[in-house]
Design an enzyme around this catalytic site. Structure first.
Site, short mmCIF file in Angstrom:
data_model
loop_
_atom_site.label_atom_id
_atom_site.label_comp_id
_atom_site.label_asym_id
_atom_site.label_seq_id
_atom_site.Cartn_x
_atom_site.Cartn_y
_atom_site.Cartn_z
N HIS A 18 4.49 -6.57 -0.88
CA HIS A 18 3.79 -5.43 -1.49
C HIS A 18 3.20 -4.87 -0.66
O HIS A 18 3.00 -5.65 0.87
CB HIS A 18 2.90 -5.67 -2.41
CG HIS A 18 2.83 -6.43 -4.04
ND1 HIS A 18 3.34 -5.58 -4.62
CD2 HIS A 18 3.08 -7.63 -4.27
CE1 HIS A 18 3.55 -6.66 -5.69
NE2 HIS A 18 3.59 -7.12 -5.51
N GLU A 34 3.28 -15.67 -13.68
CA GLU A 34 2.79 -15.76 -12.49
C GLU A 34 1.28 -16.36 -12.75
O GLU A 34 1.04 -17.54 -13.34
CB GLU A 34 1.97 -15.08 -11.86
CG GLU A 34 1.09 -15.26 -10.44
CD GLU A 34 0.69 -13.85 -9.75
OE1 GLU A 34 0.37 -14.05 -8.85
OE2 GLU A 34 0.65 -13.12 -9.94
N ASP A 77 1.22 -11.05 -0.66
CA ASP A 77 0.51 -10.14 0.27
C ASP A 77 -0.68 -10.49 1.35
O ASP A 77 -0.91 -11.40 1.57
CB ASP A 77 -0.48 -10.18 -0.36
CG ASP A 77 -0.29 -8.71 -2.51
OD1 ASP A 77 0.17 -7.44 -1.78
OD2 ASP A 77 -0.49 -9.49 -2.90
#
Length: 367
Positions: free
Chosen positions: A21, A212, A291
């Site tokens: 991301h 997830e 991230d």
């Protein structure tokens, strides 16, 4: 240990990134720098925002996905101008290039920015400018994947999708596909069935976060209701053997993020990840950084974490590298280029390990 030959091979191995991301690449240094530039006041009642160092230290204490998302949404408030978005993405591409990433497919969340008054045009023009620079400076191929935030109403996803269509971003190749991210539990894929159906009808590529924190039913729903061509994360697939068999047979690639799963306590150890199960079942997957500004590592650190805990062979790494290439949304010609690069890397490694070890190398390996 990272000086052992296999780690040097991993370091040189041509890599493809499919799950990062761009907003999650916003390092504390860049947060403070852009906040100062744009006159943004960071929270004064949170000691984490005293300095870049204290902010970085606070990232060690995430208890779950929502803990992380709190910091994530505060950080993105510093992104105002197109040049800010370009600086953010280019910083990621520079690091990725240094770690052997040859192709990167990167997520961005336009709703995060349009909801605070930043236009879609500003976001996309900044990120696409960084993509062009990465290709020019590093020879890296890139794709932007526009994500819908699943905690927002599906109507908001339709509005974002319409904005991209109005700009012809899918037709002109600026945006390669759509994705689905943010909080997973309580926001199942079927909530976004209609907008994904529209995307499929227009031949737009589709991926989405599933499995997830959510159970395997989220993965099944993504495949059945959204016609997903990839599954982002997907680690809980291992809990449903029949579904795992289907994913392998249909060649649906998972985009795994080891350090992220550890940091957000989806697993207690990297060793708990179903890497062996996926390899044995023939489930294609790539290894990604999610991230990286928050989770303590970019692509290479995630590769090393997998090697440390699973001691993979060169053959297994080649399977992963080739699966990542074949699962990429790129031309056949580009795939052939990358597949050839992997074979070249293997040949160089084979020649290297067949050479007699020097005394210095032998001592290093023993250490």
């Amino acid at each position: 240990m990272s000086n052992l030959p296999i780690y040097n091979f991993i370091r040189k191995l041509p890599k493809c990134e499919h799950h990062v991301h761009l907003e999650g690449c916003l390092s504390p240094d860049l947060v403070f720098r852009l906040a100062k530039k744009n006159g943004i006041t960071l929270p004064s009642d949170d000691a984490a925002y005293t300095t870049p160092s204290t902010l970085l230290a606070s990232y060690e204490h995430f208890g779950c996905l929502d803990d992380f998302l709190r910091y994530y949404y505060i950080a993105v408030s510093v992104l105002i101008e197109a040049s800010d978005f370009e600086a953010l993405a280019y910083e990621y591409f520079s690091i990725a290039h240094s770690q052997g990433v040859h192709h990167a497919e990167v997520f961005f969340d336009p709703q995060t920015h349009t909801s605070r008054g930043i236009s879609y045009d500003v976001v996309v023009s900044g990120f696409s400018a960084a993509c062009e620079r990465a290709n020019r400076d590093f020879g890296m191929s890139t794709n932007l994947i526009m994500c819908f935030l699943r905690h927002l109403p599906s109507e908001a996803a339709h509005e974002t999708f319409a904005e991209a269509l109005k700009r012809n971003d899918f037709e002109n190749g600026i945006v390669a596909g759509v994705g689905l991210d943010s909080s997973e539990v309580d926001f199942p894929p079927e909530l976004f069935q209609e907008v994904y159906k529209l995307a499929a009808e227009k031949g737009i590529r589709r991926t989405g976060h599933a499995g997830e924190e959510g159970d395997p039913s989220y993965i099944r729903s993504g495949l059945d209701n959204l016609s997903l061509q990839r599954i982002d994360h997907g680690i809980r697939l291992v809990e449903d053997k029949e579904l795992m068999k289907r994913v392998a047979e249909e060649n649906i690639m998972l985009t795994m993020c080891p350090l992220s799963n550890l940091k957000l306590r989806c697993v207690n150890s990297i060793a708990e990840l179903p890497v062996r199960e996926f390899l044995e079942a023939g489930v294609p997957f790539s290894i990604n950084c999610d991230d990286p500004a928050y989770f303590g590592g970019y692509t290479l650190e995630n590769y090393f974490a997998i090697q440390k805990h699973f001691n993979l062979t060169v053959k297994e790494w080649v399977f992963i590298a080739n699966a990542a290439i074949n699962g990429s949304w790129i031309s056949g010609k580009r795939k052939e280029e990358l597949l050839s690069s992997v074979q070249k890397c293997v040949k160089e490694y084979t020649a290297e390990i067949q050479q007699p070890k020097t005394l210095e190398t032998a001592v290093e390996v023993q250490a």
